[in-house]
Scaffold this active site. Structure first.
Site, PDB file in Angstrom:
ATOM      1  N   CYS A   1     -13.685  55.570   7.551  1.00 49.94           N
ATOM      2  CA  CYS A   1     -15.138  55.742   7.604  1.00 49.94           C
ATOM      3  C   CYS A   1     -15.712  55.332   6.252  1.00 49.94           C
ATOM      4  O   CYS A   1     -14.964  55.121   5.292  1.00 49.94           O
ATOM      5  CB  CYS A   1     -15.509  57.179   7.954  1.00 49.94           C
ATOM      6  SG  CYS A   1     -15.111  58.396   6.681  1.00 49.94           S
TER       7      CYS A   1
ATOM      8  N   HIS B   1     -21.853  64.852   3.927  1.00 50.93           N
ATOM      9  CA  HIS B   1     -20.926  64.680   2.810  1.00 50.93           C
ATOM     10  C   HIS B   1     -21.231  63.396   2.082  1.00 50.93           C
ATOM     11  O   HIS B   1     -21.843  62.485   2.629  1.00 50.93           O
ATOM     12  CB  HIS B   1     -19.470  64.672   3.295  1.00 50.93           C
ATOM     13  CG  HIS B   1     -19.169  63.586   4.275  1.00 50.93           C
ATOM     14  ND1 HIS B   1     -19.461  63.692   5.611  1.00 50.93           N
ATOM     15  CD2 HIS B   1     -18.591  62.372   4.136  1.00 50.93           C
ATOM     16  CE1 HIS B   1     -19.088  62.601   6.245  1.00 50.93           C
ATOM     17  NE2 HIS B   1     -18.552  61.773   5.367  1.00 50.93           N
TER      18      HIS B   1
END
Length: 686
Positions: free
Chosen positions: A200, A65
């Site tokens: 993250c 991603h």
């Protein structure tokens, strides 16, 4: 989620055998639907994200991603692989691959939907249903959360069975049970309470998967666990009362936790975000153990500065001074990049006499390239005007927090006024922080404390710093700045080459660390004036050329001698091509961290060679960043590229030679490792 994934974005027979091929196959489906405008650019962004941290998860899941400027709208593509694809998960290959693409400026609503998918991936029933889905439409419906009539009927029947079972159990309970339970529940001990933070680098997938895993494990353990997700869609701070009542804290993060002081003084477990996904029960158990032992982090120091809040306890003055200076530099660099590139584009379009153009407020012709060149140049000049004030202001901010900003900016502006330049900004920032800290130590009557940060501290500190800069130290610093500028402009021959070699060594010593930043700041300070001399532009060219060498060298080395590197390093090598070409020295950090005694010296040799050759060739550069993408703005571009190539080849040769003496890397190709490769997998020749 209906607009995020459709059957056309599902491949239930994904034939790719590598994560790069899998990402390309799914990305091509996105491009075919107009969701991705530049396939190669998007894949480069995916690879750069993958280089930060593998995206494989336990349970056979891969979630490549990224956020990318080449994505038109948030999109999901799903692939199912029969053979499995290695995404770096500890438990082996992934058979369920989700490619998540978010635009660089995705709105909160779409990111929230993506986070919901990330949470679903921790649900075993959800992943099992995807593995058994018979067609693309069914898989897309499962991911969207749609319920078919059959699924609804099944759930209703199960609910009826559960209700009947509960009714039967209640009928069998002896009389008085319900009455006897009330006092027992009233006297039951309060549950153990945990607050957690997950985050993250991109804040799209891992952040929310870790949150879901922790929450599920908390329910199973009988623990009250509340998670604050610091994701791309922003974050909502936990209620202070919830934090205060918590018995322990879990940080599962790969980027700094925002407002971390809120959790100080409590037993804390601090791990990477993947640990929150893969072993939440262990983290909860560890948090309980630490609370039972009475372990706790140090309480937050009231009034701590931004630098102190991020530093380790007991740091010496030298370490804190470096952090104060780097605080200013980090805020200054975006102004350098924006202003420098705008000025460079102005020169490229309008020629080197564009600095003599009249103000675009007085003369601007829409159809003349010269007017546009003058506009770019003058906007860049305004941006450059902020460099020294921002540097001084944020040095003071690092020392004294927000009260240091006003005197810092005032002192930095005075440094510009008296031509004290970059050195004056450094001095003004340190002075401002010191003056504010001194004022804060004075005991003030309670009645005046409310106006201290708004009126008293800005007033007194600005007056003191202004006096010192104008009357006491400003003139000597301005003389020193002029002396340094004159020395740079007079550098020729051997002296210039030696300076280029020294700057090249510094750029490659710690790959984006303090030494690298000192060399970069030295170069950008030289061009951060309206009319820099040739020597300053030569220094900027040498610094950027040297900074490109380490990642490009590692990329080349993994290509020509793959057997000397681990599989992960070879994957990182692919991303290093893009990072190196973009002048991002940090692209070599994974290699240096794994093998510092070979990679760092070899990089320094190549960087020194490139820096020396760039100075010898007389290459110049007005832009402070951009890598090969600003080659048209470089003086003597052909010789400049030769200097970069020479350093890359030297570093590659040294790394290969040093690693050859060590032998093939574990998991590398060739030798014993090559013998165990999959059938049909090529083995790189020695």
């Amino acid at each position: 989620m209906s607009d995020l994934i459709t059957a056309d974005l599902v491949d239930l027979d994904l034939s790719a055998d590598t994560k790069e091929a899998a990402a390309r196959a799914l990305a091509e489906r996105m491009a075919a639907r107009g969701r991705v405008t530049d396939l190669e650019g998007f894949l480069a962004d995916v690879a750069a994200r993958e280089a930060q941290m593998p995206t494989g998860l336990d349970g056979g899941i891969g979630i490549p991603h990224c956020r990318s400027a080449h994505v038109t709208e948030p999109t999901l593509a799903f692939g199912r692989s029969a053979a499995g694809i290695d995404f770096g998960a500890p438990d082996g290959p992934a058979d369920l691959i989700f490619l998540i693409a978010a635009p660089a400026g995705a709105d909160d609503a779409h990111l929230t939907i993506l986070s919901s998918l990330a949470r679903q991936l921790t649900n075993a029933e959800f992943t099992a249903a995807l593995r058994s889905a018979g067609d693309a439409a069914t898989a897309a419906a499962l991911i969207r959360g749609d319920r078919t009539p059959a699924e609804a009927a099944t759930q209703d029947a199960q609910a009826d069975q559960d209700a009947q079972a509960e009714a039967g159990q209640a009928a069998q309970e002896p009389e008085g049970t319900a009455a006897s339970e009330a006092p027992a529940s009233a006297s039951a001990p309060a549950p153990f309470r945990i607050v957690a933070v997950t985050s993250c680098p991109t804040g799209i997938a891992h952040t929310y998967m870790a949150a879901e895993s922790l929450e599920s494990a908390g329910r199973e353990a009988g623990v009250e666990l509340v998670v604050e997700t610091q994701g791309s869609a922003g974050f909502t701070r936990l209620d202070p009362a919830v934090v205060a009542a918590a018995d322990a804290v879990i940080f599962a993060h790969d980027v700094p936790v925002r407002d971390k002081d809120r959790f100080a003084g409590k037993p804390t477990v601090d791990v990477g975000v993947k640990a929150g996904i893969n072993r939440p029960a262990e983290l909860i158990a560890e948090a309980r153990d630490r609370a039972a032992r009475g372990e706790a982090t140090a309480p937050a120091a009231p009034g701590g500065t931004p630098v102190e809040r991020t530093g380790a306890a007991g740091e010496g003055y030298g370490t804190r001074l470096r952090k104060w200076l780097m605080s200013g530099v980090s805020y200054m660099v975006p102004f350098v990049a924006a202003g420098g590139l705008l000025i460079a584009l102005g020169f490229a379009i309008g020629g080197y006499k564009i600095n003599k153009a009249p103000s675009v407020m007085d003369h601007f012709v829409w159809t003349q390239s010269g007017s546009w060149a003058a506009l770019l140049f003058q906007i860049g000049g305004v941006a450059f005007g902020f460099l020294v004030p921002v540097l001084a202001g944020y040095i003071a901010y690092g020392m004294a927090d927000r009260p240091g900003l006003v005197p810092g900016f005032v002192g930095g502006s005075i440094a510009l006024t008296i031509n004290a330049g970059f050195l004056g900004g450094l001095a003004a920032g340190l002075l401002s922080g010191g003056v504010v800290l001194a004022i804060q130590r004075v005991r003030i009557p309670a009645a005046l404390r409310g106006i201290m940060p708004v009126v008293v501290i800005p007033l007194i500190s600005s007056a003191v710093v202004g006096f010192l800069m104008f009357v006491v130290i400003g003139k000597p610093i301005a003389s020193a700045q002029k002396g340094m500028t004159d020395w740079l402009n007079e550098l020729t021959g051997t002296n210039a080459v030696l300076l280029g070699a020294l700057l090249g060594l510094m750029m490659c010593f710690d790959l984006g660390g303090p030494v690298n930043k000192v060399a970069y700041t030295f170069a950008t300070a030289g061009i951060a004036v309206s009319d820099p001399g040739d020597s300053a532009m030569k220094i900027m060219a040498a610094v950027m050329a040297a900074g490109m060498v380490p990642p490009l060298s590692m990329a080349l080395a993994t290509t020509v001698r793959g057997r000397l590197f681990t599989r992960t390093e070879r994957e990182n090598g692919k991303a290093a091509w893009v990072l190196g070409a973009s002048f991002i020295s940090e692209g070599a950090i994974p290699f240096a961290a794994a093998d510092p005694l070979r990679v760092i010296p070899a990089s320094m040799v190549g960087g020194a060679l490139t820096g020396a050759l760039s100075m010898a060739f007389g290459a110049t550069l007005r832009a402070p960043h951009g890598g090969i993408f600003v080659v048209p703005l470089i003086g003597n571009p052909f010789l400049y590229l030769i200097a970069v190539a020479a350093g890359v080849c030297a570093t590659t040769a040294l790394v290969v030679a040093l690693k050859t003496l060590r032998g093939a890397a574990p998991g590398g190709e060739g030798g014993a490792q090559g013998a165990s490769a999959r059938p049909g997998q090529p083995v790189t020749a020695a």
